[in-house]
Design a protein around this motif. Structure first.
Motif, PDB file in Angstrom:
ATOM      1  N   SER A  46      -6.149  -3.743 -15.474  1.00 45.14           N
ATOM      2  CA  SER A  46      -7.603  -3.683 -15.360  1.00 45.14           C
ATOM      3  C   SER A  46      -8.072  -4.026 -13.956  1.00 45.14           C
ATOM      4  O   SER A  46      -9.050  -3.453 -13.453  1.00 45.14           O
ATOM      5  CB  SER A  46      -8.262  -4.626 -16.376  1.00 45.14           C
ATOM      6  OG  SER A  46      -7.831  -5.961 -16.172  1.00 45.14           O
TER       7      SER A  46
ATOM      8  N   GLU B 266      -9.552  -1.678 -10.378  1.00 44.22           N
ATOM      9  CA  GLU B 266     -10.769  -2.005  -9.630  1.00 44.22           C
ATOM     10  C   GLU B 266     -10.546  -1.973  -8.129  1.00 44.22           C
ATOM     11  O   GLU B 266     -11.497  -1.896  -7.360  1.00 44.22           O
ATOM     12  CB  GLU B 266     -11.265  -3.395 -10.033  1.00 44.22           C
ATOM     13  CG  GLU B 266     -11.714  -3.489 -11.483  1.00 44.22           C
ATOM     14  CD  GLU B 266     -12.009  -4.922 -11.897  1.00 44.22           C
ATOM     15  OE1 GLU B 266     -11.726  -5.842 -11.077  1.00 44.22           O
ATOM     16  OE2 GLU B 266     -12.516  -5.132 -13.009  1.00 44.22           O
ATOM     17  N   GLN B 267      -9.295  -2.065  -7.695  1.00 41.83           N
ATOM     18  CA  GLN B 267      -8.999  -2.158  -6.270  1.00 41.83           C
ATOM     19  C   GLN B 267      -8.299  -0.899  -5.780  1.00 41.83           C
ATOM     20  O   GLN B 267      -8.119   0.054  -6.526  1.00 41.83           O
ATOM     21  CB  GLN B 267      -8.175  -3.422  -6.009  1.00 41.83           C
ATOM     22  CG  GLN B 267      -8.926  -4.696  -6.408  1.00 41.83           C
ATOM     23  CD  GLN B 267      -8.215  -5.958  -5.995  1.00 41.83           C
ATOM     24  OE1 GLN B 267      -7.357  -5.953  -5.106  1.00 41.83           O
ATOM     25  NE2 GLN B 267      -8.572  -7.071  -6.619  1.00 41.83           N
TER      26      GLN B 267
ATOM     27  N   HIS C  70     -10.321   4.506  -4.803  1.00 38.28           N
ATOM     28  CA  HIS C  70     -10.509   5.314  -6.003  1.00 38.28           C
ATOM     29  C   HIS C  70     -10.441   6.794  -5.644  1.00 38.28           C
ATOM     30  O   HIS C  70     -11.065   7.241  -4.676  1.00 38.28           O
ATOM     31  CB  HIS C  70     -11.832   4.973  -6.675  1.00 38.28           C
ATOM     32  CG  HIS C  70     -11.892   3.552  -7.164  1.00 38.28           C
ATOM     33  ND1 HIS C  70     -11.245   3.129  -8.302  1.00 38.28           N
ATOM     34  CD2 HIS C  70     -12.487   2.448  -6.635  1.00 38.28           C
ATOM     35  CE1 HIS C  70     -11.449   1.839  -8.473  1.00 38.28           C
ATOM     36  NE2 HIS C  70     -12.200   1.395  -7.476  1.00 38.28           N
TER      37      HIS C  70
ATOM     38  N   SER D 170      -6.299   4.947  -8.668  1.00 38.70           N
ATOM     39  CA  SER D 170      -6.435   4.193  -7.421  1.00 38.70           C
ATOM     40  C   SER D 170      -5.254   4.490  -6.518  1.00 38.70           C
ATOM     41  O   SER D 170      -4.126   4.653  -6.977  1.00 38.70           O
ATOM     42  CB  SER D 170      -6.503   2.689  -7.686  1.00 38.70           C
ATOM     43  OG  SER D 170      -7.725   2.316  -8.275  1.00 38.70           O
TER      44      SER D 170
END
Length: 331
Positions: A253, A257-258, A261, A324
């Motif tokens: 998760s 987020e890092q 993208h 990502s």
């Protein structure tokens, strides 16, 4: 401080020459080949004994578990840490110690991934701390042995991929390494790569990442696993990148987020692809590494092993969430 019984066993590591005025603080290190980090102290089963001892017996543990035994680990086991890794001691309770595993970034604790471990699996060491500015032997084999003597005859401990130990001396086909509490041991050069430090690890190409991931094809999944004895999905991607000198978050998760993208139409090999509940719109629960041609390599679940799948033909076809990139765009 750890209980005296669990303090450093021996002090026969070759010391680094230091200025007499320089003080090196005692640090706490993982003292078993792979240390399982639990959600709560004293919440384990009889069958977990091989993972709670010192030394541990990781193959005996994983191979003895049924599917139901493995599924029980979900929610009870949080992560793992490898031999020689530094941890921050947060709390002690009886024979258990709560630690934060350095190098496993997470929003759960600023010092690293938190959880409970048997105190016997930790070692406090000033000498090992002094060795941290030496060259580093990084294990590149899926697992490898440390030997008692330079003839490489007496196997002492089987360590995991990504285990990093300070180099004491180096010969043509072997190296002497320092350990947290058991003095100096020997490793075959074919199982390691020696670097000056983490920053000296060469920047990988996408091909490098994919080839490393492929070397674990068929390895059984282990919830919370980050070792050559078994990975979970995010432990797999975290470990592959770490082996190539790139630190990414521990959990899927947060990995989602890092990084940079990227759109699904722009995917490149080495990108991480994420999957979520509610048809891809909910919480991220799985990650794989894209390898090109619509395929990914991943460690899927307790019923399976590291495998390659065509995403659109897999169980994750209808839950794609995002991707990502942790590597620069290839020209």
């Amino acid at each position: 401080m750890l209980p005296p019984a669990f303090a450093e066993k021996v002090e026969d590591i070759v010391p680094v020459e230091q200025d007499s005025k320089e003080q090196v603080e005692e640090q706490t290190y993982v003292d078993v080949s792979v240390m399982s980090v639990w959600a709560e102290p004293n919440n384990t089963r009889k069958l977990d004994a091989p993972a709670l001892s010192n030394p541990v017996q990781p193959w005996e543990w994983t191979e003895s578990m049924t599917l139901d035994d493995k599924l029980w680990l979900v929610g009870n086991l949080d992560t793992q840490a490898l031999y020689g890794m530094e941890v921050e001691v947060l709390k002690e309770e009886g024979d258990w110690t709560k630690v934060a595993v350095e190098g496993q970034s997470t929003p759960l604790h600023e010092e690293g991934y938190p959880g409970w471990v048997p105190s016997r699996q930790l070692s406090e060491s000033t000498n090992f701390a002094k060795m941290q500015d030496r060259d580093m032997a990084s294990t590149t084999a899926s697992t490898a042995f440390l030997y008692e003597e330079k003839e490489l005859e007496t196997e002492i401990i089987e360590v995991s991929f990504n285990t990093r130990l300070p180099v004491v001396s180096e010969q043509e086909d072997k190296v002497m390494v320092a350990t947290p509490s058991d003095g100096n041991k020997w490793m075959a050069k074919e199982d390691i790569t020696v670097y000056e430090d983490i920053e000296a690890i060469p920047a990988p190409s996408a091909t490098d990442l994919v080839e490393t991931a492929e070397s674990f094809m068929g390895l059984p999944y282990l919830w919370a696993g980050v070792s050559g004895f078994g990975f979970d999905c995010s432990g797999f991607t975290h470990s592959i990148y770490k082996a190539h000198g790139i630190t990414i978050p521990r959990d899927s998760s947060v990995q989602a987020e890092q990084g940079e993208h990227v759109a699904r139409s722009d995917l490149q090999a080495g990108d991480l692809v994420f999957f979520a509940r509610n048809g891809g719109t909910g919480d991220v629960h799985h990650v794989g590494m894209y390898i090109g041609n619509g395929e990914m390599i991943h460690s899927p679940n307790s019923r399976s092993t590291v495998e390659k799948v065509v995403i659109d033909e897999s169980d994750y076809a209808n839950s794609y969430h995002s991707a990502s990139r942790y590597l620069p765009n290839e020209s």
